[in-house]
Design an enzyme around this catalytic site. Structure first.
Site, PDB file in Angstrom:
ATOM      1  CG  HIS A 203       0.722   0.870   6.903  1.00  0.00           C
ATOM      2  ND1 HIS A 203       0.389   1.099   5.935  1.00  0.00           N
ATOM      3  CD2 HIS A 203       2.113   0.668   6.447  1.00  0.00           C
ATOM      4  CE1 HIS A 203       0.506   2.081   4.549  1.00  0.00           C
ATOM      5  NE2 HIS A 203       1.657   2.200   5.057  1.00  0.00           N
TER       6      HIS A 203
ATOM      7  CG  ASP B 151       6.393   1.209   3.740  1.00  0.00           C
ATOM      8  OD1 ASP B 151       7.191   1.972   2.940  1.00  0.00           O
ATOM      9  OD2 ASP B 151       5.077   0.843   4.346  1.00  0.00           O
TER      10      ASP B 151
ATOM     11  CG  HIS C 246       8.025   6.616   2.207  1.00  0.00           C
ATOM     12  ND1 HIS C 246       7.738   6.795   3.650  1.00  0.00           N
ATOM     13  CD2 HIS C 246       7.166   5.506   1.270  1.00  0.00           C
ATOM     14  CE1 HIS C 246       7.104   5.298   3.618  1.00  0.00           C
ATOM     15  NE2 HIS C 246       6.644   4.764   2.596  1.00  0.00           N
TER      16      HIS C 246
ATOM     17  CD  GLU D   7       3.896   6.654   0.686  1.00  0.00           C
ATOM     18  OE1 GLU D   7       4.093   5.807  -0.562  1.00  0.00           O
ATOM     19  OE2 GLU D   7       4.573   6.284   2.324  1.00  0.00           O
ATOM     20  CD  GLU D   8       3.502   4.619   4.875  1.00  0.00           C
ATOM     21  OE1 GLU D   8       1.870   4.500   4.615  1.00  0.00           O
ATOM     22  OE2 GLU D   8       4.387   3.997   5.077  1.00  0.00           O
TER      23      GLU D   8
END
Length: 340
Positions: free
Chosen positions: A312, A173, A63, A201-202
């Site tokens: 995150h 990420d 992603h 995606e998140e």
């Protein structure tokens, strides 16, 4: 790989606003692609022919998006209220610099000063509604002229090495997975491969659903990152994996039970080629695999992830050796799939 990853992580691509990342990847992929398209959700889908013609049988996915924030309104005195996009850790947001919109308006996340907090308040994780963004505006009109509601915001974190093997930056990420796929696109492939650089995606693996539905693969390998949770503050039985110990080959996580045959293939390939590997010792998290697996009549899925600390958060930490070994293992996986 290092310079490519640094370039990718420096780009801003909060979920739903991946254009800068997508444009960069498209430009890098174009000379090597046999077909390339962007779908309605913003996924970039690239097809490259290999030595063995297998069509859409095999999908690699990573992603493009990252966690961030979005402006919701301006106050009368010029501060911006906002909400987070994706699962941002609110504990570490205070005082962090951000940039807003395509013009990268600088700002900083603030809240009531520590000197004005009660002892009870200091024990609590701040709620999102207690936070604001200071962009130096003095009125609602000035603030909205700089960043109107709906403007995306990204964290600011310059990529830099930590020690001899570790790397600190935002958006590892999942720019790691994107970097691995770009490197593979530049190589001669043993079989046809479809590469899906997915969006959103998140916020619920939304892009992957559309990508997998249109490609309809038989096998998919998701290239990701996963929570390391190896810090001193984590109880031993809750530690998941650790950077520097090799790619993480998952058999199960919070969203997917992975195909056991593909898991064993990856484990065999790692061990036969002296690639260090690990698996999750505490089941948590999830990724695009959960959506791809459930597409149409079902897809056999596997995941190879890099263990990353502080996912995150405005800054994350991973291992260059893990990133390189993820590329090596994926290359071996493609060769192995060509024999199937």
């Amino acid at each position: 790989m290092r310079e490519l990853l640094k370039e990718l992580c420096a780009l801003n691509g909060v979920s739903g606003d991946e254009k800068a990342v997508r444009d960069f990847i498209a430009a890098q992929a174009a000379p090597y692609a046999d077909d390339m398209r962007t779908d309605a959700l913003g996924n970039l889908i690239v097809f490259k022919k290999g030595k063995k013609a297998t069509g859409n049988r095999l999908l690699l996915a990573a992603h493009m998006d990252e966690v961030g924030l979005i402006v919701t309104r301006a106050t009368e005195d010029g501060f911006l209220r906002f909400d987070f996009v994706g699962g941002v850790d609110r504990r570490v947001a205070l005082g962090k610099p951000v940039v807003l919109g395509p013009d990268k308006i600088p700002g900083v996340i603030g809240m009531k000063a520590i000197h004005m907090l009660s002892r009870e308040d200091m024990k609590k994780v701040p709620k999102t509604e207690s936070l604001y963004i200071d962009i130096g505006a003095s009125s609602k009109e000035e603030a909205e002229a700089m960043a109107e509601p709906g403007t995306y915001g990204a964290f600011v974190c310059e990529g830099e090495p930590l020690g001899s093997d570790f790397f600190k930056t935002k958006a590892i990420d999942d720019r790691v997975g994107c970097a691995v796929m770009l490197k593979l696109l530049q190589e001669e492939l043993p079989l046809d491969v479809t590469f899906a650089f997915t969006a959103q995606e998140e916020v619920g693996t939304r892009g992957a659903f559309a990508a997998a539905f249109s490609v309809t693969p038989e096998v998919a390998l998701v290239l990701e990152t996963t929570t390391a949770a190896d810090s001193p503050a984590v109880e031993e039985h809750r530690k998941v994996c650790a950077p520097g110990k090799g790619p993480v080959i998952s058999y199960m996580d919070g969203g997917t039970i992975y195909d056991r045959g593909l898991f064993e293939d990856l484990r065999r390939l790692a061990e036969d080629n002296n690639i260090p590997w690990q698996t999750k010792e505490y089941l948590a998290g999830g990724n695009d695999a959960r959506t791809i697996q459930r597409t149409k009549a079902g897809v056999r899925v596997a995941a190879v992830s890099a263990a990353v600390r502080y996912l995150h958060a405005p800054a994350s930490v991973g291992s260059f050796s893990d990133f390189e070994n993820t590329l090596k293992l994926t290359r071996l996986f493609l060769a192995d799939q060509a024999t199937k």
